[in-house]
Design a protein around this motif. Structure first.
Motif, PDB file in Angstrom:
ATOM      1  N   PRO A  59       0.814  -1.225   0.000  1.00 45.20           N
ATOM      2  CA  PRO A  59       0.000   0.000   0.000  1.00 45.20           C
ATOM      3  C   PRO A  59       0.844   1.271   0.000  1.00 45.20           C
ATOM      4  N   VAL A  60       1.994   1.240   0.696  1.00 44.92           N
ATOM      5  CA  VAL A  60       2.894   2.400   0.707  1.00 44.92           C
ATOM      6  C   VAL A  60       3.479   2.610  -0.682  1.00 44.92           C
ATOM      7  N   GLN A  61       3.902   1.544  -1.318  1.00 47.69           N
ATOM      8  CA  GLN A  61       4.431   1.656  -2.675  1.00 47.69           C
ATOM      9  C   GLN A  61       3.392   2.273  -3.611  1.00 47.69           C
ATOM     10  N   ALA A  62       2.151   1.811  -3.496  1.00 45.12           N
ATOM     11  CA  ALA A  62       1.097   2.306  -4.383  1.00 45.12           C
ATOM     12  C   ALA A  62       0.805   3.783  -4.123  1.00 45.12           C
ATOM     13  N   LEU A  63       0.774   4.168  -2.855  1.00 47.02           N
ATOM     14  CA  LEU A  63       0.476   5.561  -2.526  1.00 47.02           C
ATOM     15  C   LEU A  63       1.595   6.480  -3.006  1.00 47.02           C
ATOM     16  N   LEU A  64       2.837   6.100  -2.794  1.00 45.33           N
ATOM     17  CA  LEU A  64       3.954   6.916  -3.266  1.00 45.33           C
ATOM     18  C   LEU A  64       3.944   7.036  -4.792  1.00 45.33           C
ATOM     19  N   THR A  65       3.640   5.950  -5.462  1.00 44.64           N
ATOM     20  CA  THR A  65       3.580   5.985  -6.925  1.00 44.64           C
ATOM     21  C   THR A  65       2.493   6.938  -7.399  1.00 44.64           C
ATOM     22  N   GLU A  66       1.349   6.886  -6.739  1.00 49.69           N
ATOM     23  CA  GLU A  66       0.243   7.781  -7.101  1.00 49.69           C
ATOM     24  C   GLU A  66       0.642   9.244  -6.904  1.00 49.69           C
ATOM     25  N   LEU A  67       1.279   9.545  -5.785  1.00 52.17           N
ATOM     26  CA  LEU A  67       1.663  10.931  -5.501  1.00 52.17           C
ATOM     27  C   LEU A  67       2.721  11.434  -6.475  1.00 52.17           C
ATOM     28  N   VAL A  68       3.647  10.581  -6.841  1.00 51.51           N
ATOM     29  CA  VAL A  68       4.688  10.981  -7.801  1.00 51.51           C
ATOM     30  C   VAL A  68       4.078  11.190  -9.184  1.00 51.51           C
ATOM     31  N   ASN A  69       3.250  10.283  -9.626  1.00 49.73           N
ATOM     32  CA  ASN A  69       2.657  10.416 -10.961  1.00 49.73           C
ATOM     33  C   ASN A  69       1.654  11.575 -11.040  1.00 49.73           C
ATOM     34  N   ASP A  70       1.063  11.941  -9.895  1.00 49.06           N
ATOM     35  CA  ASP A  70       0.162  13.095  -9.860  1.00 49.06           C
ATOM     36  C   ASP A  70       0.919  14.416  -9.776  1.00 49.06           C
ATOM     37  N   GLY A  71       2.236  14.368  -9.630  1.00 47.69           N
ATOM     38  CA  GLY A  71       3.038  15.586  -9.556  1.00 47.69           C
ATOM     39  C   GLY A  71       3.105  16.204  -8.180  1.00 47.69           C
ATOM     40  N   VAL A  72       2.557  15.520  -7.170  1.00 47.63           N
ATOM     41  CA  VAL A  72       2.604  16.043  -5.807  1.00 47.63           C
ATOM     42  C   VAL A  72       4.002  15.871  -5.228  1.00 47.63           C
ATOM     43  N   LEU A  73       4.624  14.753  -5.496  1.00 48.05           N
ATOM     44  CA  LEU A  73       6.019  14.497  -5.121  1.00 48.05           C
ATOM     45  C   LEU A  73       6.836  14.269  -6.385  1.00 48.05           C
ATOM     46  N   GLU A  74       8.123  14.557  -6.284  1.00 48.81           N
ATOM     47  CA  GLU A  74       9.041  14.365  -7.412  1.00 48.81           C
ATOM     48  C   GLU A  74      10.289  13.624  -6.940  1.00 48.81           C
ATOM     49  N   LEU A  75      10.919  12.939  -7.867  1.00 55.92           N
ATOM     50  CA  LEU A  75      12.226  12.342  -7.559  1.00 55.92           C
ATOM     51  C   LEU A  75      13.227  13.475  -7.357  1.00 55.92           C
TER      52      LEU A  75
END
Length: 400
Positions: free
Chosen positions: A377-393
């Motif tokens: 679930p953590v992996q999925a949430l982080l992926t969602e936030l990154v792909n939504d542009g909320v977080l970035e690498l």
């Protein structure tokens, strides 16, 4: 919980700062950021002021069309070649949204919750540049990045200010400072709301970073609540009067109708005001809702969960995106909700520990996430936030 960057209060403990200075009196900290490197140069700041979606201003005390001329960006690059040699100031808002290195400074000011932080404004001025004596209605930290600035400050909040009339900018008409000091790179000045101050550049390369705090007005908060509350009332709920008496006269507004209207409004408002969970939810959604027209830009090439996790395991951290407002709130029943850009997300037990790692932080080292990366679930949430542009690498953290 990972350690936060050190608070810039020297030998003063954060608790002592809150007890003695926060919203009470000014504080000047010499060398609060030792060996400080500015996150932006004067030329880079001027370049930002030419961008179409950047809020910028030029204030010319002298050499403009009239004293204290105010010009609004975006500017054409040629505008800077026509400026006088002295006595002007360039100000650029929301630099934290534009430059990750500037945003990282916000992590040093977590002495209060991150929702209270507003933005970073950076000003550049040649010698003599200033914006006049003025007050702000919010707390502010003023960090000297380059050059020198002389600050004249008051010690007590101004109750009723008198403003010089007929100017483009609001300048105090009768400012008498209680103290004068000179800030050099790494020095930090804290000012509570409505404390008068006047900063004048004493060099040709004066860069000053202003960390401003949010202070919503009571009017704005109540207006927001009422607008939100109205949306919770079903359209089918209508005024009714099944037991009404005969009117004394057709044009009268009878006591019966006035009483029913009072009861209707009071009952509706009471039900909303007595619901703590609903109030908390409104407040969190309001605080994290971006300004109109500001949406998080989705990642152009979405990452798979496997790719993102590989980056994190290899040491690449995350950073907050240009439009990313995150807070989390814990309920009395132990549940945790993450609010992202005005939207609420109830977190599962597996996801809940992630919230304090990512909310309220400009930069998130990969090591701070390592112990959670085995949770799907953590992996999925982080992926969602990154792909939504909320977080970035954040490859800078990987190379550090």
């Amino acid at each position: 919980m990972p350690d936060s960057p050190a608070a810039p209060f020297g030998s003063l403990a954060p608790r002592d700062f809150l007890d003695t200075y926060w919203q009470k009196k000014p504080l000047f900290i010499r060398n609060a950021f030792p060996d400080f490197d500015s996150p932006v140069t004067a030329n880079e700041l001027a370049g930002l002021a030419c961008e179409p979606d950047v809020q910028s201003r030029l204030i010319l005390e002298k050499g403009g069309a009239h004293p204290w001329e105010l010009r609004h960006g975006p500017f054409d690059p040629s505008a800077f070649g026509d400026l006088p040699d002295t006595h002007w100031t360039l100000l650029v808002q929301e630099v934290d949204r534009l430059l990750p290195d500037a945003a990282a400074l916000l992590d040093h000011f977590d002495v209060v919750p991150s929702w209270r932080l507003d933005d970073i404004m950076i000003s550049y001025a040649p010698e003599g540049g200033n914006v006049g004596a003025h007050i702000d209605n919010y707390d502010v930290f003023l960090l000297q990045a380059e050059g020198a600035r002389e600050w004249a400050i008051g010690h007590n909040p101004v109750e009723d200010e008198r403003i010089v009339p007929d100017l483009d900018v609001r300048i105090l008409a009768d400012f008498t400072p209680d103290e004068t000091l000179t800030a050099r790179p790494g020095d930090l000045l804290y000012l509570p709301p409505r404390v008068a101050h006047h900063g004048i550049s004493k060099s040709d390369d004066c860069l000053t970073i202003s960390v401003g705090f949010r202070a919503p007005s009571h009017r704005a908060l109540i207006q927001s609540f009422v607008q939100d509350a109205v949306q919770q009332i079903p359209e089918t709920a209508r005024y009714s009067d099944p037991d009404r008496p005969l009117p004394n006269a057709p044009g009268e507004l009878p006591t019966y109708d006035r009483e029913r209207a009072r009861q209707l409004v009071r009952a509706r408002l009471k039900s909303l005001l007595d619901d703590d969970a609903a109030l908390d939810d409104w407040f969190a959604r309001t605080l994290t809702t971006p300004a109109p027209g500001r949406d998080a830009p989705p990642r152009e090439e979405p990452l798979s969960t496997e790719t993102l996790v590989a980056h994190l395991r290899d040491g690449t951290g995350l950073r907050r995106g240009p439009v990313a407002h995150l807070v989390f709130a814990d309920a009395e029943d132990g549940s945790r909700t993450l609010y992202v850009n005005g939207r609420a997300r109830a977190l599962s037990e597996a996801e809940a520990p992630l919230a304090p790692r990512i909310a309220g932080r400009a930069r998130i080292p990969a090591d701070d996430l390592t112990d959670l990366l085995d949770r799907s679930p953590v992996q999925a949430l982080l992926t969602e936030l990154v792909n939504d542009g909320v977080l970035e690498l954040d490859h800078v953290l990987a190379d550090a």
